[in-house]
Motif scaffolding. Structure first.
Motif, short mmCIF file in Angstrom:
data_model
loop_
_atom_site.label_atom_id
_atom_site.label_comp_id
_atom_site.label_asym_id
_atom_site.label_seq_id
_atom_site.Cartn_x
_atom_site.Cartn_y
_atom_site.Cartn_z
N SER A 290 -23.74 -31.88 9.73
CA SER A 290 -24.14 -31.12 8.54
C SER A 290 -23.16 -29.99 8.25
CB SER A 290 -25.56 -30.57 8.70
OG SER A 290 -25.63 -29.51 9.61
N GLU A 291 -22.57 -29.40 9.28
CA GLU A 291 -21.55 -28.38 9.06
C GLU A 291 -20.34 -28.97 8.35
OE1 GLU A 291 -21.62 -24.87 12.27
OE2 GLU A 291 -20.86 -26.75 13.06
N LEU B 43 -20.18 -31.75 6.51
CA LEU B 43 -20.50 -32.18 5.16
C LEU B 43 -20.78 -30.99 4.23
CD1 LEU B 43 -22.72 -35.35 5.83
CD2 LEU B 43 -20.26 -35.21 5.34
N THR B 44 -21.22 -29.88 4.79
CA THR B 44 -21.39 -28.67 3.98
C THR B 44 -20.04 -28.17 3.50
OG1 THR B 44 -23.44 -28.01 5.08
CG2 THR B 44 -22.19 -26.27 4.00
N GLN B 45 -19.07 -28.19 4.39
CA GLN B 45 -17.72 -27.77 3.98
C GLN B 45 -17.19 -28.71 2.90
OE1 GLN B 45 -15.13 -26.02 6.77
NE2 GLN B 45 -13.32 -27.05 6.04
N GLU B 46 -17.44 -30.01 3.06
CA GLU B 46 -17.01 -30.98 2.05
C GLU B 46 -17.71 -30.73 0.72
OE1 GLU B 46 -16.95 -35.81 1.27
OE2 GLU B 46 -17.15 -35.05 3.33
N THR B 47 -19.00 -30.36 0.78
CA THR B 47 -19.76 -30.04 -0.42
C THR B 47 -19.12 -28.89 -1.18
OG1 THR B 47 -21.86 -30.83 0.50
CG2 THR B 47 -21.99 -29.21 -1.29
N PHE B 48 -18.78 -27.82 -0.47
CA PHE B 48 -18.18 -26.67 -1.13
C PHE B 48 -16.79 -26.97 -1.66
CE2 PHE B 48 -21.36 -24.13 1.32
CZ PHE B 48 -21.99 -23.58 0.22
N LEU B 49 -16.05 -27.82 -0.96
CA LEU B 49 -14.74 -28.23 -1.46
C LEU B 49 -14.89 -29.00 -2.78
CD1 LEU B 49 -12.96 -29.36 1.83
CD2 LEU B 49 -12.25 -27.50 0.34
N LYS B 50 -15.85 -29.93 -2.80
CA LYS B 50 -16.07 -30.70 -4.03
C LYS B 50 -16.56 -29.80 -5.17
CE LYS B 50 -16.86 -35.31 -2.10
NZ LYS B 50 -15.70 -35.91 -2.76
N ALA B 51 -17.42 -28.85 -4.83
CA ALA B 51 -17.92 -27.93 -5.85
C ALA B 51 -16.78 -27.09 -6.42
CB ALA B 51 -19.01 -27.03 -5.25
N LYS C 267 -28.63 -22.86 3.17
CA LYS C 267 -29.50 -23.82 2.49
C LYS C 267 -28.88 -25.21 2.43
CE LYS C 267 -32.02 -20.55 -0.42
NZ LYS C 267 -32.34 -20.15 -1.81
N ILE C 268 -27.57 -25.24 2.22
CA ILE C 268 -26.89 -26.54 2.16
C ILE C 268 -26.86 -27.19 3.54
CG2 ILE C 268 -24.72 -27.72 1.64
CD1 ILE C 268 -26.25 -26.74 -0.83
N ILE C 269 -26.58 -26.40 4.58
CA ILE C 269 -26.62 -26.93 5.94
C ILE C 269 -28.01 -27.48 6.25
CG2 ILE C 269 -26.59 -26.28 8.39
CD1 ILE C 269 -24.23 -24.50 7.83
N GLY D 213 -31.41 -31.86 7.48
CA GLY D 213 -32.64 -32.60 7.30
C GLY D 213 -32.41 -34.05 6.93
N MET D 214 -31.33 -34.32 6.20
CA MET D 214 -31.02 -35.69 5.78
C MET D 214 -30.36 -36.51 6.88
SD MET D 214 -29.70 -35.09 1.86
CE MET D 214 -29.38 -36.85 1.60
N THR D 215 -29.64 -35.85 7.78
CA THR D 215 -28.87 -36.59 8.79
C THR D 215 -29.42 -36.45 10.21
OG1 THR D 215 -27.37 -34.73 9.21
CG2 THR D 215 -26.74 -36.29 7.46
N GLY D 216 -30.12 -35.34 10.50
CA GLY D 216 -30.58 -35.10 11.87
C GLY D 216 -29.46 -34.72 12.81
N ASP D 217 -28.30 -34.38 12.27
CA ASP D 217 -27.13 -34.04 13.10
C ASP D 217 -26.57 -32.72 12.60
OD1 ASP D 217 -24.51 -33.78 14.14
OD2 ASP D 217 -24.32 -35.97 14.34
N TYR D 218 -26.77 -31.65 13.38
CA TYR D 218 -26.36 -30.32 12.91
C TYR D 218 -24.85 -30.21 12.73
CZ TYR D 218 -25.77 -25.37 12.33
OH TYR D 218 -25.41 -24.16 11.82
N TYR D 219 -24.09 -30.75 13.67
CA TYR D 219 -22.64 -30.60 13.60
C TYR D 219 -22.06 -31.40 12.44
CZ TYR D 219 -23.50 -28.33 17.98
OH TYR D 219 -23.99 -27.47 18.92
#
Length: 198
Positions: free
Chosen positions: A44-45, A47-55, A29-31, A36-42
């Motif tokens: 998004s991967e 930034l998803t890792q960064e999201t979980f690190l921040k969380a 869901k985060i990816i 959807g916000m960036t249009g760049d799948y790689y």
């Protein structure tokens, strides 16, 4: 996406779930949100890792007043917006970018359908990524991730009425963009939602 699992196994986080289980339940869901916000799948991967690190780093600030997914989505949106502000460049999707949801089995079973889904997904996500930022955030959270209007308002810290207005504008813009895209019209009918392409 490979997550550094050793960082997350020490604590329980939400209820009796380990942080590793939280990642497993929310990663797609985060990816999807960031894609959807960036249009760049790689991207998004990453930034998803960064999201979980921040969380993980701010896990003690989660007070339970909102749903956990709402809190996590807010972090993901902030991470993505921060990245876009720093780079000041909207990256375009690679034209031949492979659909990350495809498996070899899917391709072997119906290669034509796989190619069609890949092409459609690329067109749709490129169109979403080109929406104005506020419309894009609302559209992805509501339509792709299945958040309620109220949840979207909480995540973006705005009113429900404003969410509804931005969603309306985003739908109109996307409809116009896709109706003007000859390639999209030639691909046939495919539905995009939080479960992928159907």
């Amino acid at each position: 996406m490979k997550i550094k699992e050793n960082l997350y196994t020490a604590d329980s986080f939400e209820g009796d779930l380990s942080f590793e289980e939280i990642i497993s339940q929310n990663q797609k869901k985060i990816i999807n949100l960031i894609y959807g916000m960036t249009g760049d799948y790689y991207l998004s991967e990453d930034l998803t890792q960064e999201t979980f690190l921040k969380a993980f780093q701010s896990r003690h600030s989660f007070n339970g007043k909102s749903k956990f997914s709402t809190w996590l989505y807010r972090i993901a949106v902030n991470v993505t917006v921060d990245h876009q502000r720093k780079s000041c460049v909207r990256k375009e999707m690679a034209a031949e970018e492979p659909d990350p949801k495809f498996s070899k089995v899917d391709t072997l079973q119906d290669p034509d359908r796989s190619c069609q889904k890949n092409a459609t997904r690329n067109i749709i996500f490129t169109s979403i990524a080109n929406l104005p930022d506020q419309q894009k955030e609302v559209f992805v959270l509501r339509e792709l991730n299945g958040c309620s209007t109220k949840e979207v308002a909480e995540i973006l810290d705005c009113s429900v009425e404003l969410v509804k207005w931005r969603l309306h504008k985003a739908r109109l813009s996307l409809r116009k963009t896709l109706n003007n895209n000859t390639n999209y019209k030639n691909l046939g009918t495919i539905t995009l939602n939080r479960f992928g392409l159907e």
